[in-house]
Design a protein around this motif. Structure first.
Motif, PDB file in Angstrom:
ATOM      1  N   LEU A 129      15.907   8.862   4.386  1.00 23.21           N
ATOM      2  CA  LEU A 129      16.169   9.300   3.008  1.00 23.21           C
ATOM      3  C   LEU A 129      16.417  10.805   2.944  1.00 23.21           C
ATOM      4  CD1 LEU A 129      13.492   7.151   1.127  1.00 23.21           C
ATOM      5  CD2 LEU A 129      15.983   6.834   1.094  1.00 23.21           C
ATOM      6  N   VAL A 130      15.664  11.560   3.736  1.00 25.92           N
ATOM      7  CA  VAL A 130      15.881  13.012   3.776  1.00 25.92           C
ATOM      8  C   VAL A 130      17.280  13.325   4.292  1.00 25.92           C
ATOM      9  CG1 VAL A 130      15.151  15.151   4.903  1.00 25.92           C
ATOM     10  CG2 VAL A 130      13.430  13.564   4.007  1.00 25.92           C
ATOM     11  N   LEU A 131      17.691  12.653   5.366  1.00 27.46           N
ATOM     12  CA  LEU A 131      19.014  12.907   5.948  1.00 27.46           C
ATOM     13  C   LEU A 131      20.129  12.529   4.976  1.00 27.46           C
ATOM     14  CD1 LEU A 131      18.250  11.596   9.541  1.00 27.46           C
ATOM     15  CD2 LEU A 131      18.848  13.957   8.950  1.00 27.46           C
ATOM     16  N   MET A 132      19.924  11.459   4.209  1.00 24.56           N
ATOM     17  CA  MET A 132      20.924  11.036   3.229  1.00 24.56           C
ATOM     18  C   MET A 132      20.823  11.815   1.924  1.00 24.56           C
ATOM     19  SD  MET A 132      21.123   6.850   3.648  1.00 24.56           S
ATOM     20  CE  MET A 132      19.358   6.548   3.442  1.00 24.56           C
ATOM     21  N   ASN A 133      19.798  12.674   1.807  1.00 27.21           N
ATOM     22  CA  ASN A 133      19.532  13.422   0.576  1.00 27.21           C
ATOM     23  C   ASN A 133      19.289  12.465  -0.594  1.00 27.21           C
ATOM     24  OD1 ASN A 133      19.115  15.767  -0.928  1.00 27.21           O
ATOM     25  ND2 ASN A 133      21.260  15.895  -1.546  1.00 27.21           N
ATOM     26  N   ARG A 134      18.534  11.402  -0.309  1.00 30.15           N
ATOM     27  CA  ARG A 134      18.261  10.397  -1.338  1.00 30.15           C
ATOM     28  C   ARG A 134      16.760  10.170  -1.547  1.00 30.15           C
ATOM     29  NH1 ARG A 134      22.930   7.043  -2.026  1.00 30.15           N
ATOM     30  NH2 ARG A 134      21.715   5.941  -3.619  1.00 30.15           N
ATOM     31  N   LEU A 135      15.923  11.068  -1.030  1.00 28.18           N
ATOM     32  CA  LEU A 135      14.477  10.874  -1.135  1.00 28.18           C
ATOM     33  C   LEU A 135      14.029  10.801  -2.584  1.00 28.18           C
ATOM     34  CD1 LEU A 135      11.814  10.642   0.462  1.00 28.18           C
ATOM     35  CD2 LEU A 135      11.580  13.122   0.244  1.00 28.18           C
ATOM     36  N   GLU A 136      14.513  11.708  -3.405  1.00 30.98           N
ATOM     37  CA  GLU A 136      14.083  11.739  -4.802  1.00 30.98           C
ATOM     38  C   GLU A 136      14.632  10.555  -5.581  1.00 30.98           C
ATOM     39  OE1 GLU A 136      11.779  13.984  -5.736  1.00 30.98           O
ATOM     40  OE2 GLU A 136      11.888  14.426  -3.613  1.00 30.98           O
ATOM     41  N   ASP A 137      15.748  10.001  -5.150  1.00 32.99           N
ATOM     42  CA  ASP A 137      16.315   8.828  -5.827  1.00 32.99           C
ATOM     43  C   ASP A 137      15.479   7.579  -5.586  1.00 32.99           C
ATOM     44  OD1 ASP A 137      18.385  10.500  -6.547  1.00 32.99           O
ATOM     45  OD2 ASP A 137      19.738   9.806  -4.965  1.00 32.99           O
ATOM     46  N   VAL A 138      14.866   7.485  -4.426  1.00 32.18           N
ATOM     47  CA  VAL A 138      14.162   6.263  -4.042  1.00 32.18           C
ATOM     48  C   VAL A 138      12.668   6.352  -4.303  1.00 32.18           C
ATOM     49  CG1 VAL A 138      13.588   4.762  -2.078  1.00 32.18           C
ATOM     50  CG2 VAL A 138      15.906   5.705  -2.304  1.00 32.18           C
ATOM     51  N   LEU A 139      12.063   7.491  -3.998  1.00 37.24           N
ATOM     52  CA  LEU A 139      10.609   7.643  -4.119  1.00 37.24           C
ATOM     53  C   LEU A 139      10.250   8.211  -5.489  1.00 37.24           C
ATOM     54  CD1 LEU A 139       9.543   6.933  -1.257  1.00 37.24           C
ATOM     55  CD2 LEU A 139       8.440   9.152  -1.232  1.00 37.24           C
ATOM     56  N   GLY A 144       4.477  13.971  10.586  1.00 33.27           N
ATOM     57  CA  GLY A 144       5.849  14.309  10.211  1.00 33.27           C
ATOM     58  C   GLY A 144       6.226  13.773   8.848  1.00 33.27           C
ATOM     59  N   THR A 145       5.748  12.573   8.506  1.00 36.14           N
ATOM     60  CA  THR A 145       6.018  12.013   7.180  1.00 36.14           C
ATOM     61  C   THR A 145       5.450  12.914   6.089  1.00 36.14           C
ATOM     62  OG1 THR A 145       6.002   9.750   8.045  1.00 36.14           O
ATOM     63  CG2 THR A 145       5.645  10.022   5.684  1.00 36.14           C
ATOM     64  N   LEU A 146       4.200  13.355   6.280  1.00 36.97           N
ATOM     65  CA  LEU A 146       3.587  14.250   5.293  1.00 36.97           C
ATOM     66  C   LEU A 146       4.343  15.573   5.205  1.00 36.97           C
ATOM     67  CD1 LEU A 146      -0.164  13.577   6.082  1.00 36.97           C
ATOM     68  CD2 LEU A 146       1.028  13.009   3.951  1.00 36.97           C
ATOM     69  N   ASP A 186       0.810  -1.221   0.000  1.00 41.93           N
ATOM     70  CA  ASP A 186       0.000   0.000   0.000  1.00 41.93           C
ATOM     71  C   ASP A 186       0.843   1.270   0.000  1.00 41.93           C
ATOM     72  OD1 ASP A 186       0.975  -0.240   2.562  1.00 41.93           O
ATOM     73  OD2 ASP A 186      -0.973  -0.587   3.501  1.00 41.93           O
ATOM     74  N   GLY A 187       2.147   1.132  -0.136  1.00 45.40           N
ATOM     75  CA  GLY A 187       3.019   2.302  -0.223  1.00 45.40           C
ATOM     76  C   GLY A 187       3.694   2.679   1.067  1.00 45.40           C
ATOM     77  N   ALA A 188       3.230   2.152   2.210  1.00 43.93           N
ATOM     78  CA  ALA A 188       3.860   2.448   3.502  1.00 43.93           C
ATOM     79  C   ALA A 188       5.121   1.620   3.658  1.00 43.93           C
ATOM     80  CB  ALA A 188       2.892   2.164   4.633  1.00 43.93           C
ATOM     81  N   LEU A 189       5.895   1.906   4.701  1.00 41.49           N
ATOM     82  CA  LEU A 189       7.136   1.185   4.967  1.00 41.49           C
ATOM     83  C   LEU A 189       6.979   0.329   6.216  1.00 41.49           C
ATOM     84  CD1 LEU A 189       9.736   4.019   4.272  1.00 41.49           C
ATOM     85  CD2 LEU A 189       9.434   1.931   2.934  1.00 41.49           C
ATOM     86  N   ARG A 235       5.240   7.958  -4.185  1.00 41.36           N
ATOM     87  CA  ARG A 235       4.918   9.134  -3.379  1.00 41.36           C
ATOM     88  C   ARG A 235       3.397   9.296  -3.260  1.00 41.36           C
ATOM     89  NH1 ARG A 235       7.320  14.360  -2.216  1.00 41.36           N
ATOM     90  NH2 ARG A 235       9.241  13.641  -3.185  1.00 41.36           N
ATOM     91  N   ARG A 236       2.698   9.127  -4.374  1.00 39.70           N
ATOM     92  CA  ARG A 236       1.236   9.282  -4.364  1.00 39.70           C
ATOM     93  C   ARG A 236       0.584   8.218  -3.476  1.00 39.70           C
ATOM     94  NH1 ARG A 236       0.893  10.029  -9.275  1.00 39.70           N
ATOM     95  NH2 ARG A 236       0.669   7.879  -9.961  1.00 39.70           N
ATOM     96  N   GLU A 237       1.052   6.974  -3.580  1.00 45.94           N
ATOM     97  CA  GLU A 237       0.525   5.902  -2.733  1.00 45.94           C
ATOM     98  C   GLU A 237       0.763   6.194  -1.253  1.00 45.94           C
ATOM     99  OE1 GLU A 237       1.249   2.054  -5.734  1.00 45.94           O
ATOM    100  OE2 GLU A 237       2.606   2.450  -4.055  1.00 45.94           O
ATOM    101  N   LEU A 238       1.960   6.674  -0.956  1.00 53.15           N
ATOM    102  CA  LEU A 238       2.324   6.920   0.440  1.00 53.15           C
ATOM    103  C   LEU A 238       1.508   8.065   1.024  1.00 53.15           C
ATOM    104  CD1 LEU A 238       4.020   6.407   2.910  1.00 53.15           C
ATOM    105  CD2 LEU A 238       5.880   7.735   1.869  1.00 53.15           C
ATOM    106  N   ILE A 239       1.323   9.116   0.255  1.00 49.08           N
ATOM    107  CA  ILE A 239       0.513  10.246   0.734  1.00 49.08           C
ATOM    108  C   ILE A 239      -0.916   9.788   1.007  1.00 49.08           C
ATOM    109  CG2 ILE A 239      -0.494  12.461   0.055  1.00 49.08           C
ATOM    110  CD1 ILE A 239       2.175  12.910  -1.529  1.00 49.08           C
ATOM    111  N   HIS A 240      -1.464   8.996   0.101  1.00 45.67           N
ATOM    112  CA  HIS A 240      -2.825   8.482   0.297  1.00 45.67           C
ATOM    113  C   HIS A 240      -2.897   7.633   1.556  1.00 45.67           C
ATOM    114  CE1 HIS A 240      -6.181   5.605  -0.234  1.00 45.67           C
ATOM    115  NE2 HIS A 240      -6.786   6.625  -0.828  1.00 45.67           N
ATOM    116  N   TRP A 241      -1.900   6.763   1.774  1.00 46.27           N
ATOM    117  CA  TRP A 241      -1.890   5.903   2.953  1.00 46.27           C
ATOM    118  C   TRP A 241      -1.840   6.737   4.230  1.00 46.27           C
ATOM    119  CZ3 TRP A 241       1.285   4.989   7.128  1.00 46.27           C
ATOM    120  CH2 TRP A 241       1.065   3.800   7.849  1.00 46.27           C
TER     121      TRP A 241
END
Length: 437
Positions: free
Chosen positions: A275-285, A323-325, A252-255, A290-296
């Motif tokens: 991912l934010v701390l590693m500056n890799r959010l855009e590489d992974v999501l 905080g995730t949102l 469902d997009g959650a972790l 992203r849309r699935e996770l926001i909906h969840w």
């Protein structure tokens, strides 16, 4: 609304001050100060996690004083019978340093004959333990002047295969020491970073201690937070860490905490924050994930927030999922504020229903308070305060009446602003670079 009313009047009627009006400030301060001085008996079973409990109480008091630095105000601390320096010294008493380990081996070479079995693997023991459950000399760490050969021998005689750092305790120690104004001059920074590769497993996750333990998303987050705060990423294989986060994605997009399990609010936050701390959010999501996770995340609101589908609402998930949102809103090319998709009024109402007469917050309505849910309730309320202030500012344009503009710009904040990536005040987080939301 009358025909001549300014369109912003209705939106401006709900302010962060009115939103947080139910917060009983004095009782909250008293609750957390009491927990720092003398934990209730029920916390005895958490003796190995006492540093985490201190972390929650110290940062709660920091958030509760929005317009003054509580931990720089000696008079306020005296009123609450708190001693900042004693807390700092107690935290350093829990540090396992490279020098201590080397001296322990020098004094007793047989330590190398039991796990860990090499000098190299002994590096993994560096960090902070969670409490004083193993005994040892407190004064060994209080200051350079108090260290003597006698106390040094006492400390190094401890059983080192049990006397080791815990990655979550190291994270909370770094946050708490910095919030208390410590300069980290007694911190074994190099040793802490050298310990991290020994804790990272082949699948990219991190175990919490060096001698075999559970390993999941929580400890990966602690490793990234430690590396970020110390500004040294040499202890983490980031590619493996990112791959582990990908493998923890649920249908469902959650972790999840570990691959194959159900998605969960806490593990979702820690994965996204990593991912934010590693500056890799855009590489992974990608955009679909992203849309699935926001909906969840948004679907978890049932008044309050639930951590998983079909579960009861719980105060701490106001922070984890809110905080995730917020992190998803402040990273990437999409400027939309996903945190605003939550019904903040309903969420605040639920959190305040969990506020107890003795101070603190329970996880559920009518539940007794505990320091974890109490702190994360305040953390969420700080984010909600900022959201309402930002909303007021959006209505506070040049066409609005002067009295509304003056009110929006000059009101006193009730809670200090929160850096939700690290879970600490924004003023403390500003010490670290590059900045994260």
């Amino acid at each position: 609304m009358t025909d001549d009313a300014w369109p912003g009047d209705a939106a401006a009627a709900v302010t962060s001050e009115s939103l947080l009006a139910p917060l009983v400030h004095d009782r909250q301060v008293g609750y957390f100060a009491y927990c720092l001085r003398n934990l209730p008996l029920v916390y005895g079973k958490l003796d190995t996690n006492r540093l985490t409990l201190v972390h929650f109480a110290v940062h709660a008091l920091d958030l509760l004083y929005a317009n003054v630095n509580f931990w720089n105000n000696h008079a306020l601390q005296q009123q609450l019978r708190l001693n900042k320096q004693a807390i700092v010294d107690w935290i350093y008493a829990l540090q396992i340093t490279t020098d201590q380990i080397q001296q322990a081996v020098q004094n007793d070479p047989s330590l190398l004959s039991s796990p860990p079995t090499s000098t190299s693997s002994l590096e993994a023991l560096v960090g902070f333990k969670g409490g004083t459950f193993l005994g040892g000399s407190f004064h060994n760490h209080a200051s350079e002047e108090t260290v003597t050969s006698t106390t040094r021998t006492t400390t190094t005689a401890l059983p080192w295969h049990y006397n080791h750092g815990h990655i979550a305790m190291t994270y909370t120690a770094l946050c708490t020491l910095r919030t208390l104004g410590d300069d980290w001059s007694r911190l074994d920074k190099v040793g802490i970073i050298r310990a991290l590769p020994h804790l990272q497993l082949d699948d990219g996750s991190f175990q919490c201690i060096a001698v075999g333990s559970e390993h999941d998303m929580r400890f990966l987050y602690c490793a990234t937070a430690i590396s970020y705060m110390l500004n040294d990423w040499s202890g983490i294989d980031m590619d493996k860490a990112c791959q582990y986060i990908r493998r923890c994605k649920s249908f469902d997009g959650a972790l999840a905490l570990v691959p194959g399990q159900e998605g969960h609010g806490g593990s979702t936050f820690t994965g996204i924050a990593s991912l934010v701390l590693m500056n890799r959010l855009e590489d992974v999501l990608d955009s679909n994930w992203r849309r699935e996770l926001i909906h969840w995340c948004v679907a978890r609101q049932v008044g309050g927030m639930q951590g998983r589908p079909n579960k009861a609402e719980d105060t701490c998930y106001s922070y984890w999922i809110g905080g995730t949102l917020r992190l998803l809103s402040q990273n990437g090319h999409d400027p939309f504020n996903y945190f605003s998709l939550l019904n903040q009024q309903a969420l605040c109402d639920f959190v305040f229903e969990c506020q107890t007469p003795m101070g603190g917050f329970g996880k559920l309505i009518q539940a007794p308070p505990d320091v974890l849910h109490s702190y994360y309730s305040l953390a969420y309320l700080s984010m909600a305060q900022e959201e309402f202030d930002a909303d007021a500012a959006r209505h506070n344009d040049d066409d609005g009446p002067d009295e509304i503009k003056d009110s929006a710009s000059s009101h006193n904040k009730i809670l200090k602003s929160l850096n939700c990536t690290l879970g600490i005040g924004t003023d403390v987080a500003s010490f670290f670079q590059p900045k994260v939301p």
